[in-house]
Write a protein that holds these residues in place. Structure first.
Motif, PDB file in Angstrom:
ATOM      1  N   ALA A 181      82.227  21.685  12.666  1.00  0.00           N
ATOM      2  CA  ALA A 181      81.253  20.289  11.579  1.00  0.00           C
ATOM      3  C   ALA A 181      79.751  20.602  12.307  1.00  0.00           C
ATOM      4  N   GLY A 182      80.141  20.596  14.162  1.00  0.00           N
ATOM      5  CA  GLY A 182      78.558  20.931  14.880  1.00  0.00           C
ATOM      6  C   GLY A 182      78.851  19.480  15.319  1.00  0.00           C
ATOM      7  N   ASN A 183      79.198  18.182  14.693  1.00  0.00           N
ATOM      8  CA  ASN A 183      79.704  16.837  15.417  1.00  0.00           C
ATOM      9  C   ASN A 183      80.607  15.929  14.751  1.00  0.00           C
ATOM     10  N   VAL A 184      80.678  14.739  15.122  1.00  0.00           N
ATOM     11  CA  VAL A 184      81.767  13.284  14.257  1.00  0.00           C
ATOM     12  C   VAL A 184      80.854  13.351  12.938  1.00  0.00           C
ATOM     13  N   GLY A 185      79.558  12.763  13.233  1.00  0.00           N
ATOM     14  CA  GLY A 185      79.202  12.393  11.928  1.00  0.00           C
ATOM     15  C   GLY A 185      79.050  13.153  10.953  1.00  0.00           C
ATOM     16  N   GLU A 186      78.674  14.930  11.362  1.00  0.00           N
ATOM     17  CA  GLU A 186      78.624  15.483   9.844  1.00  0.00           C
ATOM     18  C   GLU A 186      79.438  15.638   9.579  1.00  0.00           C
ATOM     19  N   ALA A 187      80.668  15.988  10.482  1.00  0.00           N
ATOM     20  CA  ALA A 187      82.111  16.470   9.988  1.00  0.00           C
ATOM     21  C   ALA A 187      83.115  14.919   8.842  1.00  0.00           C
ATOM     22  N   VAL A 188      82.365  13.379   9.454  1.00  0.00           N
ATOM     23  CA  VAL A 188      82.953  12.759   8.729  1.00  0.00           C
ATOM     24  C   VAL A 188      81.786  12.467   6.787  1.00  0.00           C
ATOM     25  N   ARG A 189      80.781  13.525   6.701  1.00  0.00           N
ATOM     26  CA  ARG A 189      80.065  13.430   6.322  1.00  0.00           C
ATOM     27  C   ARG A 189      80.364  14.645   4.635  1.00  0.00           C
ATOM     28  N   ARG A 190      81.390  15.397   5.664  1.00  0.00           N
ATOM     29  CA  ARG A 190      81.615  16.464   4.390  1.00  0.00           C
ATOM     30  C   ARG A 190      82.721  16.211   3.751  1.00  0.00           C
ATOM     31  N   ALA A 191      83.913  15.096   4.017  1.00  0.00           N
ATOM     32  CA  ALA A 191      84.804  14.699   4.061  1.00  0.00           C
ATOM     33  C   ALA A 191      84.273  13.458   2.887  1.00  0.00           C
ATOM     34  N   ARG A 192      83.663  12.446   2.814  1.00  0.00           N
ATOM     35  CA  ARG A 192      83.062  11.310   2.739  1.00  0.00           C
ATOM     36  C   ARG A 192      82.626  12.526   0.863  1.00  0.00           C
ATOM     37  N   ASP A 193      81.839  13.702   1.599  1.00  0.00           N
ATOM     38  CA  ASP A 193      80.412  14.455   0.219  1.00  0.00           C
ATOM     39  C   ASP A 193      81.798  14.728  -0.962  1.00  0.00           C
ATOM     40  N   ALA A 194      83.173  15.550   0.182  1.00  0.00           N
ATOM     41  CA  ALA A 194      83.802  15.308  -1.164  1.00  0.00           C
ATOM     42  C   ALA A 194      84.704  14.726  -2.238  1.00  0.00           C
ATOM     43  N   GLY A 195      85.039  13.676  -1.840  1.00  0.00           N
ATOM     44  CA  GLY A 195      85.092  12.840  -2.589  1.00  0.00           C
ATOM     45  C   GLY A 195      86.485  12.042  -2.035  1.00  0.00           C
ATOM     46  N   VAL A 196      86.715  12.352  -0.259  1.00  0.00           N
ATOM     47  CA  VAL A 196      87.885  11.795   0.437  1.00  0.00           C
ATOM     48  C   VAL A 196      87.490  10.305   0.053  1.00  0.00           C
ATOM     49  N   SER A 197      88.686   9.260  -0.333  1.00  0.00           N
ATOM     50  CA  SER A 197      88.915   8.464   0.303  1.00  0.00           C
ATOM     51  C   SER A 197      89.110   8.108   1.050  1.00  0.00           C
ATOM     52  N   ARG A 198      90.375   8.104   1.847  1.00  0.00           N
ATOM     53  CA  ARG A 198      90.787   7.700   3.124  1.00  0.00           C
ATOM     54  C   ARG A 198      89.841   8.831   4.448  1.00  0.00           C
ATOM     55  N   ILE A 199      89.318   8.009   4.947  1.00  0.00           N
ATOM     56  CA  ILE A 199      88.739   9.038   6.263  1.00  0.00           C
ATOM     57  C   ILE A 199      88.930   8.991   7.488  1.00  0.00           C
ATOM     58  N   ILE A 200      90.004   9.119   8.168  1.00  0.00           N
ATOM     59  CA  ILE A 200      90.210   9.108   9.662  1.00  0.00           C
ATOM     60  C   ILE A 200      89.607   9.602  10.793  1.00  0.00           C
ATOM     61  N   CYS A 201      88.362   9.074  11.703  1.00  0.00           N
ATOM     62  CA  CYS A 201      88.087  10.325  12.716  1.00  0.00           C
ATOM     63  C   CYS A 201      88.400   9.677  13.787  1.00  0.00           C
ATOM     64  N   ALA A 214      78.787   5.461  10.785  1.00  0.00           N
ATOM     65  CA  ALA A 214      77.562   4.869  10.025  1.00  0.00           C
ATOM     66  C   ALA A 214      77.512   6.285   8.532  1.00  0.00           C
ATOM     67  N   ALA A 215      78.592   7.646   9.010  1.00  0.00           N
ATOM     68  CA  ALA A 215      79.022   9.191   7.578  1.00  0.00           C
ATOM     69  C   ALA A 215      80.000   8.206   7.324  1.00  0.00           C
ATOM     70  N   GLY A 216      80.469   7.160   7.285  1.00  0.00           N
ATOM     71  CA  GLY A 216      81.649   7.048   6.281  1.00  0.00           C
ATOM     72  C   GLY A 216      82.680   7.292   6.823  1.00  0.00           C
TER      73      GLY A 216
END
Length: 286
Positions: A181-201, A214-216
């Motif tokens: 994804a390139g960085n942590v924030g972008e990876a989390v944003r992609r999961a959030r934008d995909a509608g994933v409700s539980r995001i462990i990073c 910040a990304a969710g």
């Protein structure tokens, strides 16, 4: 067969497949217990006692009972201790009586299952006892293929809680996902934008925490951080999301790691490295 049930686990299918493997069903000459059929009379009856040879935490007795009842539906079985109980060496776990051939054919499958699951439960309890009670012990996906539901059941009997059951029930963003994804924030944003409700990073540096939040991200896995760094990370998160310590955790380190203020500590060796419990089964003719 039994009213014992684990969500997502088909006990009847597991018992049938395990016995079919041992009996060699579908193989030339297979499909029967050569030794029992040639040595033991068809109407012979046995009584049996399963007991612990070591101090253990018990797990899997209802599954063992299902193996015996699969081959002799009329077998009398008395389970003597509750699942998750701590018992001392010499404790009787189960008494049974019924068809001798059925007992001998089911014996190894039943014992293998109870020994394996009790071994996991026993190791899990040792970690729970060693850690700060303010934190919760978690298992991982480091399970034997086909046995995940059973092994995670055993960790629950030992006092742990289950992490993800699989790839389906939460996103867990790790270093390889971040790399693509390139960085942590972008990876989390992609999961959030995909509608994933539980995001462990997973983060392994302090400077990744704020971008992940910040990304969710709604759960942070603090990977391979020493206790001082864990305390710093927990202070920075300040309760905004649950924190989990992972990596480098063993019986010697879990007390210090769990005392840093993290909410969870995950340990792969609970299912990956637990030795089988020493459990025996002795028969006498009736």
């Amino acid at each position: 067969m039994t009213d014992f049930a684990i969500p997502g686990f088909d006990l009847a299918a597991f018992v049938a497949a395990t016995l079919a493997e041992d009996l060699g069903e579908g193989l030339p000459g297979g499909g029967h217990d050569v030794t029992s059929e040639s040595v033991i009379a068809a109407d012979a009856r046995f009584a049996g006692v399963m007991d612990s040879r070591d101090p253990i935490v018990v797990a899997g007795l209802p599954i063992a009972a299902a193996f015996f009842r699969h081959l002799d539906a009329a077998m009398t079985i008395e389970i003597l201790v509750e699942e998750g109980s701590s018992v001392q060496p010499g404790t009787d776990l189960m008494r049974l009586s019924g068809n001798a051939r059925a007992m001998l054919t089911a014996e190894r499958s039943a014992l293998n299952t109870v020994q394996h699951l009790s071994g996991i439960a026993t190791m899990t309890r040792s970690y729970v006892d060693a850690m700060d009670p303010a934190a919760t012990l978690l298992d991982t996906r480091k399970t034997i293929p086909g046995l995940r539901h059973l092994e995670k059941y055993a960790t629950r009997m030992g006092g742990a809680s289950n992490h993800r059951m699989g790839l389906w029930d939460a996103a867990m963003i790790k270093d390889n996902h971040v790399m693509v994804a390139g960085n942590v924030g972008e990876a989390v944003r992609r999961a959030r934008d995909a509608g994933v409700s539980r995001i462990i990073c997973e983060v392994d540096r302090i400077d990744q925490i704020e971008p992940a939040l910040a990304a969710g991200a709604n759960h942070l896995l603090l990977d391979n951080m020493p206790p001082a760094q864990l305390r710093e990370a927990v202070a920075l998160v300040a309760g905004r999301v649950p924190t989990e310590a992972s990596g480098g955790v063993n019986l010697e380190t879990i007390a210090a790691i769990s005392a840093t203020g993290v909410d969870f500590v995950s340990v792969g060796r609970l299912t990956q490295s637990a030795p089988a419990a020493d459990i025996g089964l002795d028969f006498t003719p009736l």
